[in-house]
Design a protein around this motif. Structure first.
Motif, mmCIF file in Angstrom:
data_model
loop_
_atom_site.group_PDB
_atom_site.id
_atom_site.type_symbol
_atom_site.label_atom_id
_atom_site.label_comp_id
_atom_site.label_asym_id
_atom_site.label_seq_id
_atom_site.Cartn_x
_atom_site.Cartn_y
_atom_site.Cartn_z
ATOM 1 N N ASP A 94 0.620 -1.154 0.007
ATOM 2 C CA ASP A 94 -0.045 0.077 0.102
ATOM 3 C C ASP A 94 1.004 1.197 0.079
ATOM 4 O OD1 ASP A 94 -2.296 -1.321 -0.290
ATOM 5 O OD2 ASP A 94 -2.732 -1.463 2.168
ATOM 6 N N ASP A 98 0.815 4.645 -7.114
ATOM 7 C CA ASP A 98 0.330 4.124 -8.146
ATOM 8 C C ASP A 98 1.207 4.245 -9.376
ATOM 9 O OD1 ASP A 98 -1.910 2.987 -6.991
ATOM 10 O OD2 ASP A 98 -3.026 4.902 -7.397
ATOM 11 N N THR A 156 -11.702 0.104 0.055
ATOM 12 C CA THR A 156 -10.837 0.886 -0.801
ATOM 13 C C THR A 156 -9.353 0.588 -1.150
ATOM 14 O OG1 THR A 156 -12.183 2.817 0.178
ATOM 15 C CG2 THR A 156 -10.411 3.505 -1.330
ATOM 16 N N ARG A 159 -9.345 -2.525 -3.554
ATOM 17 C CA ARG A 159 -10.055 -2.276 -4.627
ATOM 18 C C ARG A 159 -8.532 -1.514 -5.594
ATOM 19 N NH1 ARG A 159 -15.254 -2.010 -6.065
ATOM 20 N NH2 ARG A 159 -16.564 -2.554 -4.645
ATOM 21 N N LYS A 160 -7.804 -0.963 -5.015
ATOM 22 C CA LYS A 160 -6.798 -0.089 -5.426
ATOM 23 C C LYS A 160 -5.575 -1.349 -5.840
ATOM 24 C CE LYS A 160 -3.682 3.581 -4.175
ATOM 25 N NZ LYS A 160 -3.458 4.577 -2.955
ATOM 26 N N ARG A 161 -5.348 -2.147 -4.787
ATOM 27 C CA ARG A 161 -4.311 -3.184 -5.305
ATOM 28 C C ARG A 161 -5.124 -4.325 -6.298
ATOM 29 N NH1 ARG A 161 -3.020 -6.392 0.675
ATOM 30 N NH2 ARG A 161 -1.917 -4.412 1.599
ATOM 31 N N SER A 163 -6.752 -3.170 -8.863
ATOM 32 C CA SER A 163 -6.673 -2.374 -10.050
ATOM 33 C C SER A 163 -5.046 -2.229 -10.369
ATOM 34 C CB SER A 163 -7.090 -1.057 -9.883
ATOM 35 O OG SER A 163 -8.426 -0.689 -9.550
ATOM 36 N N ARG A 164 -4.196 -2.290 -9.541
ATOM 37 C CA ARG A 164 -2.840 -2.231 -9.802
ATOM 38 C C ARG A 164 -2.262 -3.610 -10.300
ATOM 39 N NH1 ARG A 164 -1.447 0.891 -4.999
ATOM 40 N NH2 ARG A 164 -0.835 -0.850 -4.096
#
Lengths: 186, 265
Positions: A94, A98, A156, A159-161, A163-164
């Motif tokens: 985390d 990005d 959140t 979801r970010k992970r 997408s990455r």
């Protein structure tokens, strides 16, 4: 329920339903057959010991994969004690920024079998935290909320992970497509 | 191509990536160890009795508090035993089975309440002489044709034995997952209607609607869309694909109609 009472038929059905999924997940996370067998064994013995903690009113998969994920984490920790350079933490991803958004274009038109092999290798190369999220989501069908609870992160962040992880896979596929095109032209 | 479209395409490809497979020797040896705990494991963990520190031992014990405690416990027990059992399972109209077995015990098919209650803690149910239609709350409905049996690991993990099993998920199923195993096929259902037919030459899975993730030993997980069929040969060779088989789908439609009527608010 019968599973909580350790009924033999219920345990048999449970084992037959979950063995491949748990082994596949653990093997994917560890990248080594022998280690995957050791950890899968620990997972199933742990599942049996902890079966009283399962709430039959809730879905079984998140409970199973919470135990499997904890076991994988324990294994990583033990591995790092032996080799401090081995493996990054599940948690340190985390902190990474990005990657810049890139349009990798349409997925390369590879043969299905080749594509499956390439994707499989690309998943194995992902950082552990991204791999956990991706595998639990795409191969085990867990929701973002369930994954968040499972790895003690908020939705959140999960979801970010995710997408990455998809972005990293797209980049790898795009590189491969470029290699294929380059090879074809030569 | 938009990010969302690319993500969907990539997710579709990822769901078809084969999961790593274990050695069959490891699978069977771990199974033995896992099941060995079944018979020997105590249902309740035994905690060693600890002696209370001397200072905490009460000097005297009056009998009045004990009577009050016993009375309170009696009231609680009375309330507990007179409380109506929750109706999780119900027999749906259209069931024609002449014999219903729950955990191997024969129950009268007309005693639908009794069957429903028995199913609350069941490890298996089977139907003989006709079909048996069951609904689990508003989560899912199943139909067992004559000779079919379902084994439960838990409410959402089933093994389908015998000729066939038809499944329809309900309005409350959203977010749940149902695991159905039959022959060499493992089905992970996230919201759909489908039929599993166990034929002498293999297992036929026909989707009516929704999407099912299918797993066969030694093969990649594959999605099955509504209107399509996946055929798993008994020899564990590669699955074959085609359009859904009408005779397999027709009973699913009938079950769906009966279940919808049952779940109607």
């Amino acid at each position: 329920m019968r599973l909580r009472q350790r009924d033999r038929a219920a345990l048999e059905t449970f084992y037959q339903s979950y063995f491949d999924r748990v082994y596949g997940y653990v093997r994917r996370m560890l990248g080594d057959d022998a280690e995957a067998e050791d950890v899968t064994q620990e997972v199933f013995l742990n599942l049996q010991r902890s079966i009283d903690t399962y709430d039959p009113e809730r879905p079984l998969s998140p409970w199973v994969f919470t135990i499997a994920t904890n076991q994988v984490r324990d294994h990583w920790r033990a591995r790092r004690r032996v080799d401090p350079l081995a493996g990054a933490s599940l948690d340190d991803e985390d902190a990474r920024p990005d990657p810049p958004a890139r349009d990798a274009g349409p997925l390369p038109a590879l043969e299905q079998a080749e594509l499956a092999r390439t994707l499989s290798a690309a998943i194995d190369e992902l950082p552990e935290s991204l791999r956990t999220t991706l595998v639990l989501r795409t191969q085990e069908g867990l929701s973002f909320e369930e994954i968040a609870r499972l790895i003690s992160r908020n939705e959140t962040a999960v979801r970010k992970r995710y997408s990455r992880a998809l972005e990293a896979l797209r980049e790898r596929l795009a590189r491969l497509a470029a290699d294929v095109r380059g090879g074809g032209a030569a | 191509m938009s990010d969302e479209t690319r993500d969907r395409e990539l997710e579709r490809l990822l769901s078809a990536v084969p999961a790593p497979r274990a050695r069959s020797e490891f699978r069977s040896s771990l199974r033995e160890r896992f099941l060995a705990g079944a018979a020997s494991a105590p249902e309740v963990d035994v905690v060693p009795d600890e002696r209370a520190p001397a200072g905490q031992v009460r000097a005297g014990r009056g009998w009045k508090p004990w009577i009050a405690l016993a009375a309170a416990a009696g009231i609680v027990a009375l309330l507990y035993f007179t409380k109506p059992a929750p109706r999780y399972w119900e027999v749906l109209p259209g069931s024609t089975a002449s014999v219903v077995r729950v955990n191997g015990d024969i129950l009268p098919p007309a005693e639908t309440d009794m069957i429903g209650k028995a199913l609350n803690d069941a490890r298996s149910v089977s139907a003989e002489g006709g079909t048996l239609r069951l609904a689990y709350r508003d989560q899912y409905a199943i139909e067992l044709p004559a000779g079919a049996r379902v084994d439960f690991a838990d409410t959402y993990t089933l093994a389908a034995l015998g000729p066939a099993l038809r499944v329809v998920t309900g309005p409350g199923f959203h977010g749940q997952r149902l695991h159905v195993r039959s022959g060499g096929a493992n089905l992970l259902v996230t919201g759909t209607a489908f039929a599993v037919d166990n034929l002498p030459e293999g297992v036929c899975v026909c989707g009516l609607e929704g999407r099912i993730a299918i797993q066969q030993k030694g093969h990649a997980d594959v999605p099955l869309e509504g209107g399509k069929q996946c055929w798993f040969p008994k020899d564990e060779s590669a699955p074959a694909w085609g359009d859904a088989h009408a005779p397999h789908i027709a009973p699913v439609r009938e079950l769906e109609a009966a279940a919808r009527e049952h779940w109607r608010p």
